[in-house]
Scaffold this active site. Structure first.
Site: not given
Ligand code: VGL
Ligand code: ZN
Length: 203
Positions: A8, A46, A48, A52, A81, A106, A151
């Site tokens: 990510d 990531d 979304h 979401h 995000h 994801k 993550c």
């Molecule tokens: C993440 C919070 C929400 C991450 C992703 O990449 O760590 N944290 N979505």
């Molecule tokens: Zn996320």
């Protein structure tokens, strides 16, 4: 065979992003250098939908970092995000993507969050990352990226559970909270993971 998983490393987690991880731009030169030491480099993204359920804005009266129960699971509420197709969801400009052979997306199901690159948070659906890595002959998984306490940590935990020798590259990741960073490292060590520095790979 060793694989590097870049977790990510996306604009929304970088300085100026909607869920910026403190000091995380420091990892970019490190993760770029590290890639040359691996036969396989894979990234997660990531990704979304705008509605979401991990977004605080989807829950009336709730604010960012509140915790709710979502479909029977504890869920931290995040700012919007990494919305599919937006600049915030793109990989960091400074991230070298040339050697990335596959990207695993994801968090696409609006009803469930997905911190790990392997499974959603309920372990209901697999991304097939484990099968992909095994198919490539990978035995050792090295994790780097963002965020260390979410993550990266959940990906490392699943990698261990999938039977990979798992290395958390401490200086190639940054956390949302420093307590979370310490807890993540302790838990990974207790499960048989290793916490290493990039210098041990670059030397
Ligand atoms: C993440 C919070 C929400 C991450 C992703 O990449 O760590 N944290 N979505
Ligand atoms: Zn996320």
């Amino acid at each position: 065979m060793k694989a590097l998983l870049l977790i990510d490393i996306q604009n929304d987690f970088l300085p100026g992003g909607s869920l910026a991880v403190p000091e995380c731009d420091a990892i970019l030169p490190i993760v770029n250098h590290l890639q040359a030491k691996f036969e396989l480099v894979v990234a997660t993204q990531d990704w979304h939908p705008a509605n979401h359920k991990s977004f605080a804005g989807q829950h009336a009266g709730k604010k960012v970092f509140d915790t709710i129960t979502l479909n029977g699971m504890e869920q931290v509420l995040w700012p919007h995000h990494c919305i599919q197709g937006t600049p915030g969801a793109e990989f960091a400009e400074a991230l070298d993507m040339h050697r990335v052979e596959a990207i695993f997306r994801k968090g696409t199901n609006p009803e469930i969050d997905s911190y790990s690159g392997f499974y959603d948070n309920g372990h209901l659906k697999s991304t097939a990352l484990a099968e992909y890595l095994r198919g490539k002959g990978v035995t050792d998984v090295y994790v780097a990226g963002l965020a260390a306490d979410y993550c990266v940590y959940f990906t490392a935990k699943d990698a261990l559970q999938e039977g990979f020798a798992t290395y958390f590259i401490e200086d190639a990741t940054r956390a949302i909270s420093s307590e979370g960073f310490e807890r993540a490292k302790e838990d990974l060590l207790s499960k048989g993971g290793k916490v290493i520095q990039s210098s041990s790979l670059l030397a």
